[in-house]
Write an enzyme that holds these catalytic residues in place. Sequence first.
Site, PDB file in Angstrom:
ATOM      1  CD  GLN A  97      13.775  25.858 106.013  1.00  0.00           C
ATOM      2  OE1 GLN A  97      12.649  26.337 105.892  1.00  0.00           O
ATOM      3  NE2 GLN A  97      14.430  25.905 107.161  1.00  0.00           N
TER       4      GLN A  97
ATOM      5  CB  CYS B  49      27.804  36.253 118.281  1.00  0.00           C
ATOM      6  SG  CYS B  49      27.159  37.865 117.908  1.00  0.00           S
TER       7      CYS B  49
END
Length: 420
Positions: A181, A327
């Site tokens: 990053q 999820c």
Amino acid sequence: MTEQPLFYFDNNATTRVAPEVVDAMLPFLRDQWGNASSAYQFGRRVAKPLDDARAKLATLINADPKEIVFTSCGTESNNAAIHSALVTSPGKRHVLTTAVEHSANINFGEFLQRRGFEVTYLPVEPDGSLDIHVLDQSIRPDTAIVSIMWANNETGVVFPIEEIAAICRSRGVPFHTDAVQVPGKLPIDVKATGVDFLSLSGHKLHAPKGIGLLYVKRKTRFQPYIIGGHQERGRRAGTENVPYIIGFGRAAELALERLNEENTRIRALRDRLEETLIRLIPNSYRNGDRESRLPNTSNIAFDFVEAEAILLMLDQLGICASSGSACTTGSVDPSHVLTAMGVNPRRARGSVRFSLGVYNSDADVDFLIQHLPDLIARLRAISPLDAAHPDNDRYDPRAASRSRRHDHDTTVATASDTID
Ligand SMILES: Cc1ncc(COP(=O)(O)O)c(C=O)c1O
């Protein structure tokens, strides 16, 4: 039919391939498609541009070009560094990492645990920072490698890499950092920081997906992860992905040129976005330390709403952002990063990451600010969640992380869904 405009706030997940990068790559897709290892001129002709790209990436991180090993992605680079340390020091079976790493490390650690290796996932403080005394105390005589990310992909929180490298050096343990990053956002100097291994990924800095690198410091013992041909000086087999390496090299030049812009214009845009949203939206909070942070990242918790619902509604407006929730089997697991910081699960499930980049404008931020407060108010009006819920009590992340690891055989699918 005109296409809906795109408001892209997910640059930590992936970035647009820069037009300059596409231009640099095209000749190597269309015309110069030879194999750099061939004996004849048509192949050899790509060897020089390949060397030039390697030199550009070396400049980006202040390394020697010989220390650059091209890989397929950041995940491969992380796996390769840890694998190499375990194979080159067979008596050492312990890996030290943190609870907030990308799934590239967390899931590889869990894979190693299932094969009898020991992995310590260091806890973090509520602001996402690392207590380096705890790190120091956790290094053991059998620690093969310390692998700690430079900057967190979900919160942007930056770890003190130079200090960590110094501790590892003093303890004689190799240090790998996942810096995926970082390029273009903060300067990277492998010599000044003293890391032994460092991972980068092309698609986080406006090169295509499917190219990465591992920096391997000179004289570091190294065992390849991918075994076959003699490419990359015997450190990573497989015919070089010439067009992508060329693109990665051009992206490295752009990242250096744009470092200043990320730290001035983009930082100001991010701050305006964050401050305005927190001011306009009641019960919203920044996750992670304000100062020690990447200039482009903002992670905001919106109480009493689910991030998934926010993201779906933003998507209808053409706005892209992310949440660290995953999820699984019909329920939403809160982000492992926010959980490790002690953010309660309910707040973590309502947290959204906005990550900006050089292609974002003031108008993008205006559009988000114009729509999000109303959108959250509408969701709250129909939300069953409220302040009285027992989940809003403070949460014990260590207990949660212990139970996650005891469950690791069944949680592999969950963990692999975590945010990029
Ligand atoms: C911190 C961090 N490490 C590793 C990766 C994996 O990189 P790649 O997608 O190139 O495998 C990512 C992004 O997905 C990341 O954000």
